[in-house]
Design a protein around this motif. Sequence first.
Motif, PDB file in Angstrom:
ATOM      1  N   SER A 160      33.699  41.334  45.002  1.00  0.00           N
ATOM      2  CA  SER A 160      34.225  40.939  43.689  1.00  0.00           C
ATOM      3  C   SER A 160      35.709  40.598  43.700  1.00  0.00           C
ATOM      4  O   SER A 160      36.479  41.081  42.874  1.00  0.00           O
ATOM      5  CB  SER A 160      33.971  42.067  42.682  1.00  0.00           C
ATOM      6  N   PRO A 161      36.158  39.729  44.602  1.00  0.00           N
ATOM      7  CA  PRO A 161      37.600  39.467  44.695  1.00  0.00           C
ATOM      8  C   PRO A 161      38.211  38.825  43.458  1.00  0.00           C
ATOM      9  O   PRO A 161      39.390  39.063  43.155  1.00  0.00           O
ATOM     10  CB  PRO A 161      37.718  38.549  45.901  1.00  0.00           C
ATOM     11  N   LEU A 162      37.455  37.991  42.743  1.00  0.00           N
ATOM     12  CA  LEU A 162      38.005  37.309  41.568  1.00  0.00           C
ATOM     13  C   LEU A 162      37.225  37.654  40.303  1.00  0.00           C
ATOM     14  O   LEU A 162      37.138  36.847  39.378  1.00  0.00           O
ATOM     15  CB  LEU A 162      38.008  35.798  41.791  1.00  0.00           C
ATOM     16  N   LYS A 163      36.706  38.832  40.250  1.00  0.00           N
ATOM     17  CA  LYS A 163      35.976  39.268  39.057  1.00  0.00           C
ATOM     18  C   LYS A 163      36.891  39.280  37.840  1.00  0.00           C
ATOM     19  O   LYS A 163      38.063  39.655  37.930  1.00  0.00           O
ATOM     20  CB  LYS A 163      35.408  40.673  39.302  1.00  0.00           C
ATOM     21  N   GLU A 164      36.349  38.808  36.706  1.00  0.00           N
ATOM     22  CA  GLU A 164      37.082  38.780  35.428  1.00  0.00           C
ATOM     23  C   GLU A 164      38.322  37.887  35.479  1.00  0.00           C
ATOM     24  O   GLU A 164      39.255  38.068  34.699  1.00  0.00           O
ATOM     25  CB  GLU A 164      37.489  40.194  35.002  1.00  0.00           C
ATOM     26  N   SER A 165      38.328  36.884  36.357  1.00  0.00           N
ATOM     27  CA  SER A 165      39.493  36.007  36.465  1.00  0.00           C
ATOM     28  C   SER A 165      39.436  34.888  35.422  1.00  0.00           C
ATOM     29  O   SER A 165      38.383  34.566  34.880  1.00  0.00           O
ATOM     30  CB  SER A 165      39.583  35.418  37.874  1.00  0.00           C
ATOM     31  N   ARG A 166      40.602  34.261  35.198  1.00  0.00           N
ATOM     32  CA  ARG A 166      40.718  33.180  34.223  1.00  0.00           C
ATOM     33  C   ARG A 166      41.676  32.114  34.758  1.00  0.00           C
ATOM     34  O   ARG A 166      42.706  32.422  35.354  1.00  0.00           O
ATOM     35  CB  ARG A 166      41.271  33.688  32.877  1.00  0.00           C
ATOM     36  N   ASP A 167      41.319  30.838  34.527  1.00  0.00           N
ATOM     37  CA  ASP A 167      42.224  29.725  34.821  1.00  0.00           C
ATOM     38  C   ASP A 167      42.670  29.749  36.284  1.00  0.00           C
ATOM     39  O   ASP A 167      43.860  29.852  36.605  1.00  0.00           O
ATOM     40  CB  ASP A 167      43.436  29.761  33.892  1.00  0.00           C
ATOM     41  N   ILE A 168      41.665  29.615  37.173  1.00  0.00           N
ATOM     42  CA  ILE A 168      41.909  29.670  38.613  1.00  0.00           C
ATOM     43  C   ILE A 168      41.537  28.340  39.249  1.00  0.00           C
ATOM     44  O   ILE A 168      40.477  27.790  38.976  1.00  0.00           O
ATOM     45  CB  ILE A 168      41.076  30.791  39.270  1.00  0.00           C
ATOM     46  N   ARG A 169      42.409  27.830  40.128  1.00  0.00           N
ATOM     47  CA  ARG A 169      42.131  26.615  40.892  1.00  0.00           C
ATOM     48  C   ARG A 169      42.187  26.958  42.381  1.00  0.00           C
ATOM     49  O   ARG A 169      43.183  27.512  42.857  1.00  0.00           O
ATOM     50  CB  ARG A 169      43.141  25.525  40.553  1.00  0.00           C
ATOM     51  N   LEU A 170      41.108  26.616  43.100  1.00  0.00           N
ATOM     52  CA  LEU A 170      41.020  26.919  44.523  1.00  0.00           C
ATOM     53  C   LEU A 170      40.861  25.639  45.320  1.00  0.00           C
ATOM     54  O   LEU A 170      40.039  24.782  44.974  1.00  0.00           O
ATOM     55  CB  LEU A 170      39.837  27.839  44.799  1.00  0.00           C
ATOM     56  N   PHE A 171      41.620  25.510  46.403  1.00  0.00           N
ATOM     57  CA  PHE A 171      41.578  24.335  47.261  1.00  0.00           C
ATOM     58  C   PHE A 171      41.455  24.765  48.718  1.00  0.00           C
ATOM     59  O   PHE A 171      42.209  25.633  49.182  1.00  0.00           O
ATOM     60  CB  PHE A 171      42.840  23.489  47.082  1.00  0.00           C
ATOM     61  N   ASN A 172      40.512  24.169  49.443  1.00  0.00           N
ATOM     62  CA  ASN A 172      40.366  24.419  50.885  1.00  0.00           C
ATOM     63  C   ASN A 172      40.360  25.907  51.205  1.00  0.00           C
ATOM     64  O   ASN A 172      40.978  26.359  52.173  1.00  0.00           O
ATOM     65  CB  ASN A 172      41.492  23.725  51.664  1.00  0.00           C
ATOM     66  N   SER A 173      39.635  26.649  50.400  1.00  0.00           N
ATOM     67  CA  SER A 173      39.558  28.096  50.578  1.00  0.00           C
ATOM     68  C   SER A 173      38.104  28.516  50.745  1.00  0.00           C
ATOM     69  O   SER A 173      37.186  27.746  50.477  1.00  0.00           O
ATOM     70  CB  SER A 173      40.200  28.815  49.388  1.00  0.00           C
ATOM     71  N   SER A 174      37.903  29.776  51.198  1.00  0.00           N
ATOM     72  CA  SER A 174      36.541  30.216  51.478  1.00  0.00           C
ATOM     73  C   SER A 174      36.328  31.659  51.071  1.00  0.00           C
ATOM     74  O   SER A 174      37.273  32.463  51.005  1.00  0.00           O
ATOM     75  CB  SER A 174      36.218  30.036  52.964  1.00  0.00           C
ATOM     76  N   PHE A 175      35.040  31.954  50.800  1.00  0.00           N
ATOM     77  CA  PHE A 175      34.617  33.311  50.442  1.00  0.00           C
ATOM     78  C   PHE A 175      33.632  33.789  51.498  1.00  0.00           C
ATOM     79  O   PHE A 175      32.661  33.109  51.813  1.00  0.00           O
ATOM     80  CB  PHE A 175      33.947  33.320  49.065  1.00  0.00           C
ATOM     81  N   LYS A 176      33.859  35.015  52.015  1.00  0.00           N
ATOM     82  CA  LYS A 176      33.013  35.554  53.074  1.00  0.00           C
ATOM     83  C   LYS A 176      32.437  36.916  52.732  1.00  0.00           C
ATOM     84  O   LYS A 176      31.974  37.633  53.619  1.00  0.00           O
ATOM     85  CB  LYS A 176      33.809  35.629  54.386  1.00  0.00           C
ATOM     86  N   TRP A 177      32.453  37.265  51.427  1.00  0.00           N
ATOM     87  CA  TRP A 177      31.838  38.534  51.036  1.00  0.00           C
ATOM     88  C   TRP A 177      31.234  38.399  49.646  1.00  0.00           C
ATOM     89  O   TRP A 177      31.397  37.394  48.984  1.00  0.00           O
ATOM     90  CB  TRP A 177      32.849  39.679  51.107  1.00  0.00           C
TER      91      TRP A 177
END
Length: 281
Positions: free
Chosen positions: A34-51
Amino acid sequence: MTDIIKQQLLTGERALFKARDKEIRLSTFADGESPLKESRDIRLFNSSFKWKYPLWYSRNIELKDCTLFKEARAGIWYTDDLTMNDCIVEAPKTFRRCRNLVLNSVSMVNAEETLWHCQNVTINRGSAKGNYFAMNSSDLKISDFELIGNYSFDGAKNIVIDNARMLSKDSFWNAENVEVRNSFISGEYIGWNSRNIRFINCIIESLQGFCYIDELTLENCNLINTNLAFEYSTVNADVNTIIDSIKNPVAGRITAKDIKEIIFDDPERSDPQKTEIIIKK
């Protein structure tokens, strides 16, 4: 003011819990739920999730050139207003009870149980491989799409699909208000127990397809290797090819180049006088 996070390895449970107004670039979310749980107004570029569970209960999210690896299963649940562009989703069970999704050039290579109970979804130039795609979702607009996986769109409603290739057995079961245009579908038992299903300019291959449907329409379609079709359905079909066999339609009109076998053997459910059959000369 937007906070920029660049080239970071983010670990631990809830690494950016309740994050607000962040731009994340060239970063990896590794061990930690849950790294970005309950987040708001997020922009992600060239990134990855491994869990697991990266985006739950989030709002206003944009991902560009990002990857959800296999371990990021059940990755995007209860999240609204999300856009993905040019992304790869290797994780199963992505998108559950989400609203307002836009997926452009997204490859879902392990789409088991993906896009369930979602509302207002647009998919352009995408692909998915996995069973039970889009179960019980509604208000879907899909174009230039490839699907390999059975039991797709079960219980879904208000769907428009244009220019798709679908290898999917038991697709569109229990569905309502479906329009498929300019597409190829190959699979057994298409559309059972559904209502208001329309195929336009499609090529369809099906064993015992289009049964138990209320208000089935086929416009300018080619049916190949199709037999025992239309059982207990109300149908208005304009078919350019030979149909191998039809069985016990309830009512309507069927026009085809030829029909090799016409079966009416259930007088309790199917009256031949209620279905007009026209063979094209």
